[in-house]
Design a protein around this motif. Structure first.
Motif, PDB file in Angstrom:
ATOM      1  N   ILE A  85       0.854  -1.200   0.000  1.00  0.00           N
ATOM      2  CA  ILE A  85       0.000   0.000   0.000  1.00  0.00           C
ATOM      3  C   ILE A  85       0.883   1.241   0.000  1.00  0.00           C
ATOM      4  CG2 ILE A  85      -1.808   1.276   1.217  1.00  0.00           C
ATOM      5  CD1 ILE A  85      -2.634  -1.418   2.479  1.00  0.00           C
ATOM      6  N   PHE A  86       0.685   2.113  -0.977  1.00  0.00           N
ATOM      7  CA  PHE A  86       1.373   3.401  -1.058  1.00  0.00           C
ATOM      8  C   PHE A  86       0.330   4.513  -0.948  1.00  0.00           C
ATOM      9  CE2 PHE A  86       5.143   1.794  -3.884  1.00  0.00           C
ATOM     10  CZ  PHE A  86       5.589   1.013  -2.822  1.00  0.00           C
ATOM     11  N   HIS A  87       0.730   5.622  -0.330  1.00  0.00           N
ATOM     12  CA  HIS A  87      -0.219   6.712  -0.076  1.00  0.00           C
ATOM     13  C   HIS A  87       0.391   8.047  -0.495  1.00  0.00           C
ATOM     14  CE1 HIS A  87      -2.847   8.998   3.117  1.00  0.00           C
ATOM     15  NE2 HIS A  87      -3.239   9.233   1.868  1.00  0.00           N
ATOM     16  N   ILE A  88      -0.301   8.741  -1.396  1.00  0.00           N
ATOM     17  CA  ILE A  88       0.076  10.101  -1.823  1.00  0.00           C
ATOM     18  C   ILE A  88      -1.079  11.026  -1.462  1.00  0.00           C
ATOM     19  CG2 ILE A  88       0.667  11.586  -3.770  1.00  0.00           C
ATOM     20  CD1 ILE A  88       1.569   9.079  -5.273  1.00  0.00           C
ATOM     21  N   ASP A  89      -0.753  12.176  -0.825  1.00  0.00           N
ATOM     22  CA  ASP A  89      -1.828  13.054  -0.363  1.00  0.00           C
ATOM     23  C   ASP A  89      -1.260  14.439  -0.088  1.00  0.00           C
ATOM     24  OD1 ASP A  89      -4.219  14.051   1.078  1.00  0.00           O
ATOM     25  OD2 ASP A  89      -4.727  11.929   1.239  1.00  0.00           O
ATOM     26  N   VAL A  90      -2.107  15.465  -0.215  1.00  0.00           N
ATOM     27  CA  VAL A  90      -1.682  16.810   0.179  1.00  0.00           C
ATOM     28  C   VAL A  90      -1.624  16.928   1.702  1.00  0.00           C
ATOM     29  CG1 VAL A  90      -2.539  17.955  -1.895  1.00  0.00           C
ATOM     30  CG2 VAL A  90      -4.075  17.665   0.062  1.00  0.00           C
ATOM     31  N   ASP A  91      -2.291  15.999   2.385  1.00  0.00           N
ATOM     32  CA  ASP A  91      -2.323  15.999   3.848  1.00  0.00           C
ATOM     33  C   ASP A  91      -2.159  14.549   4.303  1.00  0.00           C
ATOM     34  OD1 ASP A  91      -2.706  16.632   6.504  1.00  0.00           O
ATOM     35  OD2 ASP A  91      -4.881  16.827   6.341  1.00  0.00           O
ATOM     36  N   VAL A  92      -0.995  14.010   4.052  1.00  0.00           N
ATOM     37  CA  VAL A  92      -0.816  12.561   4.153  1.00  0.00           C
ATOM     38  C   VAL A  92      -0.915  12.047   5.590  1.00  0.00           C
ATOM     39  CG1 VAL A  92       1.698  12.540   4.376  1.00  0.00           C
ATOM     40  CG2 VAL A  92       0.562  10.672   3.157  1.00  0.00           C
ATOM     41  N   LEU A  93      -0.582  12.868   6.583  1.00  0.00           N
ATOM     42  CA  LEU A  93      -0.684  12.432   7.981  1.00  0.00           C
ATOM     43  C   LEU A  93      -1.994  12.857   8.630  1.00  0.00           C
ATOM     44  CD1 LEU A  93       2.949  13.015   9.330  1.00  0.00           C
ATOM     45  CD2 LEU A  93       1.880  10.873   8.587  1.00  0.00           C
ATOM     46  N   LYS A  94      -2.836  13.580   7.902  1.00  0.00           N
ATOM     47  CA  LYS A  94      -4.140  14.022   8.423  1.00  0.00           C
ATOM     48  C   LYS A  94      -3.954  14.734   9.763  1.00  0.00           C
ATOM     49  CE  LYS A  94      -5.591  11.823   4.868  1.00  0.00           C
ATOM     50  NZ  LYS A  94      -5.901  12.547   3.630  1.00  0.00           N
ATOM     51  N   GLU A  95      -3.284  15.872   9.685  1.00  0.00           N
ATOM     52  CA  GLU A  95      -2.814  16.552  10.891  1.00  0.00           C
ATOM     53  C   GLU A  95      -3.922  16.951  11.855  1.00  0.00           C
ATOM     54  OE1 GLU A  95      -0.332  19.743   9.552  1.00  0.00           O
ATOM     55  OE2 GLU A  95       0.819  18.435   8.234  1.00  0.00           O
ATOM     56  N   ASN A  96      -5.142  17.219  11.329  1.00  0.00           N
ATOM     57  CA  ASN A  96      -6.229  17.633  12.207  1.00  0.00           C
ATOM     58  C   ASN A  96      -7.153  16.493  12.607  1.00  0.00           C
ATOM     59  OD1 ASN A  96      -5.458  20.282  12.388  1.00  0.00           O
ATOM     60  ND2 ASN A  96      -6.658  20.964  10.638  1.00  0.00           N
ATOM     61  N   MET A  97      -6.818  15.282  12.219  1.00  0.00           N
ATOM     62  CA  MET A  97      -7.627  14.129  12.609  1.00  0.00           C
ATOM     63  C   MET A  97      -7.038  13.494  13.861  1.00  0.00           C
ATOM     64  SD  MET A  97      -8.758  12.018   9.221  1.00  0.00           S
ATOM     65  CE  MET A  97      -9.750  12.749   7.928  1.00  0.00           C
ATOM     66  N   GLY A  98      -7.891  13.236  14.829  1.00  0.00           N
ATOM     67  CA  GLY A  98      -7.407  12.637  16.065  1.00  0.00           C
ATOM     68  C   GLY A  98      -6.892  11.233  15.865  1.00  0.00           C
ATOM     69  N   SER A  99      -7.527  10.478  14.969  1.00  0.00           N
ATOM     70  CA  SER A  99      -7.118   9.088  14.738  1.00  0.00           C
ATOM     71  C   SER A  99      -7.143   8.821  13.243  1.00  0.00           C
ATOM     72  CB  SER A  99      -8.068   8.130  15.466  1.00  0.00           C
ATOM     73  OG  SER A  99      -7.739   6.779  15.187  1.00  0.00           O
ATOM     74  N   PHE A 100      -6.022   8.377  12.699  1.00  0.00           N
ATOM     75  CA  PHE A 100      -5.956   8.009  11.285  1.00  0.00           C
ATOM     76  C   PHE A 100      -4.779   7.074  11.088  1.00  0.00           C
ATOM     77  CE2 PHE A 100      -4.184   8.386   7.043  1.00  0.00           C
ATOM     78  CZ  PHE A 100      -5.305   8.185   6.248  1.00  0.00           C
ATOM     79  N   GLN A 101      -5.040   5.962  10.417  1.00  0.00           N
ATOM     80  CA  GLN A 101      -3.948   5.038  10.102  1.00  0.00           C
ATOM     81  C   GLN A 101      -4.378   4.112   8.983  1.00  0.00           C
ATOM     82  OE1 GLN A 101      -0.903   4.474  10.465  1.00  0.00           O
ATOM     83  NE2 GLN A 101      -0.597   2.326   9.997  1.00  0.00           N
ATOM     84  N   ILE A 102      -3.595   4.061   7.919  1.00  0.00           N
ATOM     85  CA  ILE A 102      -3.733   3.012   6.933  1.00  0.00           C
ATOM     86  C   ILE A 102      -2.355   2.330   6.859  1.00  0.00           C
ATOM     87  CG2 ILE A 102      -5.564   4.145   5.624  1.00  0.00           C
ATOM     88  CD1 ILE A 102      -3.500   4.925   3.547  1.00  0.00           C
ATOM     89  N   PRO A 103      -2.315   1.026   6.627  1.00  0.00           N
ATOM     90  CA  PRO A 103      -1.033   0.306   6.690  1.00  0.00           C
ATOM     91  C   PRO A 103      -0.168   0.500   5.444  1.00  0.00           C
ATOM     92  CG  PRO A 103      -2.806  -1.214   6.159  1.00  0.00           C
ATOM     93  CD  PRO A 103      -3.455   0.115   6.429  1.00  0.00           C
ATOM     94  N   ALA A 104       0.110   1.750   5.113  1.00  0.00           N
ATOM     95  CA  ALA A 104       0.961   2.044   3.954  1.00  0.00           C
ATOM     96  C   ALA A 104       2.430   1.910   4.342  1.00  0.00           C
ATOM     97  CB  ALA A 104       0.689   3.461   3.450  1.00  0.00           C
ATOM     98  N   THR A 105       3.207   1.364   3.440  1.00  0.00           N
ATOM     99  CA  THR A 105       4.650   1.231   3.684  1.00  0.00           C
ATOM    100  C   THR A 105       5.433   2.397   3.099  1.00  0.00           C
ATOM    101  OG1 THR A 105       4.845  -0.133   1.686  1.00  0.00           O
ATOM    102  CG2 THR A 105       4.559  -1.277   3.789  1.00  0.00           C
ATOM    103  N   ARG A 106       4.780   3.195   2.247  1.00  0.00           N
ATOM    104  CA  ARG A 106       5.399   4.399   1.697  1.00  0.00           C
ATOM    105  C   ARG A 106       4.356   5.507   1.693  1.00  0.00           C
ATOM    106  NH1 ARG A 106       9.318   1.507   1.799  1.00  0.00           N
ATOM    107  NH2 ARG A 106      10.999   1.301   0.256  1.00  0.00           N
ATOM    108  N   ARG A 107       4.781   6.714   2.106  1.00  0.00           N
ATOM    109  CA  ARG A 107       3.884   7.864   2.129  1.00  0.00           C
ATOM    110  C   ARG A 107       4.607   9.078   1.561  1.00  0.00           C
ATOM    111  NH1 ARG A 107       2.967   5.079   6.864  1.00  0.00           N
ATOM    112  NH2 ARG A 107       0.780   4.533   7.279  1.00  0.00           N
ATOM    113  N   TRP A 108       3.875   9.875   0.778  1.00  0.00           N
ATOM    114  CA  TRP A 108       4.445  11.102   0.227  1.00  0.00           C
ATOM    115  C   TRP A 108       3.429  12.231   0.341  1.00  0.00           C
ATOM    116  CZ3 TRP A 108       4.590   6.368  -2.307  1.00  0.00           C
ATOM    117  CH2 TRP A 108       5.863   5.791  -2.455  1.00  0.00           C
ATOM    118  N   LYS A 109       3.880  13.364   0.839  1.00  0.00           N
ATOM    119  CA  LYS A 109       3.057  14.572   0.858  1.00  0.00           C
ATOM    120  C   LYS A 109       3.316  15.288  -0.457  1.00  0.00           C
ATOM    121  CE  LYS A 109       1.903  18.622   3.646  1.00  0.00           C
ATOM    122  NZ  LYS A 109       2.141  19.331   4.926  1.00  0.00           N
ATOM    123  N   ALA A 110       2.332  15.264  -1.354  1.00  0.00           N
ATOM    124  CA  ALA A 110       2.566  15.779  -2.705  1.00  0.00           C
ATOM    125  C   ALA A 110       1.254  16.168  -3.370  1.00  0.00           C
ATOM    126  CB  ALA A 110       3.285  14.725  -3.553  1.00  0.00           C
TER     127      ALA A 110
END
Length: 592
Positions: free
Chosen positions: A306-331
């Protein structure tokens, strides 16, 4: 004479904010005075245009609709802490939806004896306090007219930088009344020095890693929710999907991110039901999605990459967020997809025969699935109840085939969210939006703001879209009431923003009942009626069309029979188009 308020409004105007959605209060005398000064002394350079809003939440929802259509922020001006509180859940929507908006509120004067112009002279100033922060991208206080431009421009930098969102400014009444010299007021602004952060891409190494993963996968899957907020990204996602025959699934969609008539579009969901595409995938690319799946209902294979690309990849304003991605990019999705496609174009010629065979096999499977999906939608749309009434699929199908082709749909169907999305079968980028959050009551204000936005952009619609010339809000009966219709339809009449409202009237709040059933499927409440559970608006429901008529002269009709649908919609279109007033169809669907 110029004041801090003069410089504040000038900065908004020169930074490109064309409209301010306003609910005035006792903290705004200097702003009101300067608006009149503009009219008398400098009408050629007046602005931004003021839209009077009797309800603050409608004001912010209208600003959201405007920004969703144009991609540019509007301003919202409200009255101290009570006006800020009255923005209510609309703040949640603009934050979760990553919508750039500048919110300004006054604050109680800090002098009490008349020492400065604007001192406390009303009892309410002893009652007011402070509240916002957690939903904002930036908050700041205006302390002087000498640097008000810098404060505003810095705030807009945050609002327009990914992840975009609302910003909040406030100022004491004395500060906004502060005299300012003509020299300071007319000081030019170099907007180039206040540019937002440039969108960023992924590295060449990362793009290659993703490209190789997609080529190597037997069952790749792409999941997105709001990639279509940047219209230029949609055609790139289509190109990627076409190249390798990759299925695309939209989870909790907020805008059209992939055309629904494309054979590689496999389905959409708001987290419920079985998602076999996710369960079987060996490689999942999540791109711009807050909730790609609900783990209790669906989850990927343990061995899936699982790879995750997002403008807000860590979901900074969400209290709980997790997907089992092995690679993440803020882009940025557009830039990231361009990079991946560049890598694939180089790798395509060296693909093995086995890999090409897998692509061809997926292509045939997707074509077959698409045919089955369309047939299931067709069947639901023509399956009318024998008693002459109609279902949501029946209604949306007639709506889709009757409304003008360049219609912008606002979907606030809530318990009917998935059905509205599915049966509209949207194909045009920028043709459908939701609030992006979970606060109800967005639709009425958003329709007004969207209308204003499309008028502003009529000659040059947002890049990547074809432009819209008709607006249709599809809204649940509960959300209709949350939207403060008395204020919304008054605003629509005053500012000539006619639109069609389709009310999905199922007799109350169905969503709480569905939530109860998902937790207690066999509990005592499972056999209770809506009235017993106190979620029903019956037996004497409000006259929704009557409310709109009384508030803003809207034309309205209650529709109960399938045979009335097309004729009623055609008449509603005529009212909106020819009479330039809102039309409301109160559509009675199956109650609960």
């Amino acid at each position: 004479m110029f004041t801090t308020s003069s410089a504040f409004l000038k900065t908004l105007r020169e930074s490109g904010i064309t409209h301010a959605f306003v609910n005035w209060g006792s903290d705004h005398p200097a702003l009101l005075e300067d608006i009149e000064r503009q009219r008398v002394e400098d009408s050629a350079n007046a602005g931004p245009k003021i839209i009077t809003c009797p309800n603050e939440m409608v004001a912010l929802s209208a600003a959201q609709g405007y920004a969703q259509v144009t991609g540019r922020p509007a301003a919202v001006l409200v009255h101290v802490d009570v006006g800020t509180q009255a923005l209510a859940g609309a703040i949640h929507n603009v934050s979760r939806g990553r919508i750039p908006v500048l919110i300004y509120a006054g604050a109680s004067p800090f002098t009490t004896q008349g020492e400065l112009k604007g001192s406390r002279n009303e009892f309410i100033f002893w009652l007011q306090g402070y509240i916002v922060r957690q939903y904002m991208r930036h908050t700041s206080q205006i302390n002087s007219g000498t640097n008000v431009a810098e404060v505003v421009l810095r705030s807009l930098q945050f609002a327009k930088s990914d992840p975009k969102g609302p910003v909040y400014l406030w100022a004491r009444r004395e500060v906004m009344e502060e005299d300012l010299s003509e020299e300071k007021y007319k000081k030019s602004l170099d907007l180039r020095k206040w540019a937002p952060i440039e969108p960023s891409s992924i590295s060449e190494k990362a793009a290659n890693l993703i490209a190789v993963g997609l080529i190597s996968a037997k069952k790749p899957l792409i999941i997105t929710s709001y990639l279509g907020r940047e219209p230029s990204a949609v055609s790139l996602l289509v190109a990627l999907s076409d190249l390798l025959a990759i299925p695309v699934f939209t989870s909790c969609p907020t805008t059209l991110s992939f055309p629904h008539n494309h054979q590689n579009f496999v389905d959409l969901s708001y987290g419920m039901g079985e998602n076999t595409w996710l369960r079987e995938a060996d490689f999942v690319l999540v791109i711009d999605s807050d909730i790609p799946w609900v783990p209790m209902n669906n989850r990927p294979r343990d061995d899936a990459e699982i790879f995750h690309i997002d403008v807000d990849v860590l979901k900074e304003n969400m209290g709980s967020f997790q997907i089992p991605a092995t690679r993440r990019w803020k882009a940025d999705a557009t830039l990231a997809l361009e990079a991946i496609l560049n890598q694939l174009n180089g790798l395509w010629t060296t693909m093995s025969a086995e890999a090409r065979g897998l692509v061809q096999k997926r292509d045939q499977e997707l074509l077959l699935h698409h045919s089955k999906l369309q047939k299931s939608l067709d069947a639901a749309e023509v399956d009318f109840p024998q008693d002459g009434t109609f279902t949501t699929p029946n209604l949306i199908a007639v709506l889709r085939t009757t409304l003008p082709p360049q219609t912008l749909f606002l979907n606030e169907g809530i318990s009917n969210y998935p059905l509205v999305w599915s049966h509209l079968r949207s194909t045009r980028v920028g043709s459908i939006i939701t609030s992006g959050g979970s606060n109800l009551g967005w639709g009425l204000g958003a329709a007004i703001g969207a209308y204003i936005g499309q008028e502003v952009d009529k000659d040059s619609p947002r890049t990547g879209t074809e432009g819209n010339d008709f607006i249709c809000l599809v809204v649940g009966d509960g959300s209709f009431l949350f939207g403060a219709p008395s204020s919304g339809y008054w605003m629509a009449k005053r500012y000539s923003t006619p639109f069609l409202t389709i009310i999905l009237n199922n007799g109350g709040w169905k969503s709480p009942m569905l939530s109860m059933l998902s937790v207690h499927p066999n509990g005592l409440g499972s056999v209770a009626t809506g009235q017993q559970l106190n979620v029903s608006f019956g037996p004497d429901a409000p006259d929704y069309a009557g409310i709109a008529s009384a508030a803003g002269g809207a034309w309205g009709k209650k529709v109960t029979r399938a045979s009335e649908l097309r004729e009623s919609i055609l008449e509603a279109i005529r009212v909106v188009r020819e009479e330039k007033r809102c039309a409301v169809l109160d559509c009675i669907i199956q109650s609960f």
